[in-house]
Design a protein around this motif. Structure first.
Motif, short mmCIF file in Angstrom:
data_model
loop_
_atom_site.label_atom_id
_atom_site.label_comp_id
_atom_site.label_asym_id
_atom_site.label_seq_id
_atom_site.Cartn_x
_atom_site.Cartn_y
_atom_site.Cartn_z
N THR A 1 0.84 -1.14 -0.09
CA THR A 1 0.28 0.02 -0.22
C THR A 1 0.77 1.39 -0.11
O THR A 1 2.06 1.22 0.31
N ARG B 1 0.25 10.05 -5.41
CA ARG B 1 -0.33 8.76 -4.91
C ARG B 1 -1.84 9.07 -5.64
O ARG B 1 -2.46 9.91 -5.56
N PHE B 2 -1.88 7.85 -6.56
CA PHE B 2 -3.33 7.72 -7.40
C PHE B 2 -4.63 7.01 -6.52
O PHE B 2 -5.55 7.35 -6.60
N ASP B 3 -4.22 6.03 -5.88
CA ASP B 3 -5.07 5.40 -4.88
C ASP B 3 -3.97 4.32 -4.00
O ASP B 3 -2.73 4.70 -3.91
N LYS B 4 -4.60 3.58 -3.17
CA LYS B 4 -4.00 2.93 -2.19
C LYS B 4 -2.75 1.96 -2.53
O LYS B 4 -1.72 1.80 -2.00
N ASN C 1 -1.48 2.66 -5.91
CA ASN C 1 -0.42 3.08 -7.03
C ASN C 1 0.11 4.36 -6.81
O ASN C 1 -0.70 5.26 -6.43
#
Length: 124
Positions: free
Chosen positions: A11, A73-76, A78
């Motif tokens: 993550t 940070r694009f999501d948890k 990525n």
């Protein structure tokens, strides 16, 4: 390019612990990719590119330039650390104290032979 084995998805929090000040990497779909040290030619190209972009952005006051170890940070699962990124004044809302929560307006990579697959396919 060193790839951490995919036993479980890592993550953003894992990324922050594993990729410290001396390393550059990307977290793509929960898999951590660490970059090797730069080659001299790539470093010279990066320096030239940074000076051109930074100078233009500073003179025109249209946003901010981030280099090498700043995380987007694009999501948890990525997170990328592009070689060079531009965030316009209109997108300042993505900037946090230690990272950006979203995509920059412009990304530039100095692509090395051992990162072609990651830079041209996975990160895209």
């Amino acid at each position: 390019m060193l790839e951490i084995p995919k036993r479980c998805k890592l993550t953003f929090d894992d990324f922050c612990v594993l990729v410290h000040d001396e390393r550059k990497g990307d977290l793509l779909d929960g898999v951590l990719y660490l970059s090797p040290p730069e080659r001299p030619a790539a470093n010279l190209l990066f320096g030239w590119l940074l000076s051109c972009v930074y100078g233009f952005v500073q003179d025109s006051e249209i946003g901010r330039v981030f280099a090498v170890k700043f995380a987007f940070r694009f999501d948890k699962y990525n997170v990328t650390q592009p070689d060079l990124a531009f965030v316009s004044k209109h997108c300042n809302r993505i900037l946090r104290r230690d990272f950006a929560a979203g995509a920059p307006d412009l990304v530039m990579e100095v692509v090395a032979p051992d990162s072609i697959e990651r830079d041209y396919k996975l990160k895209r």
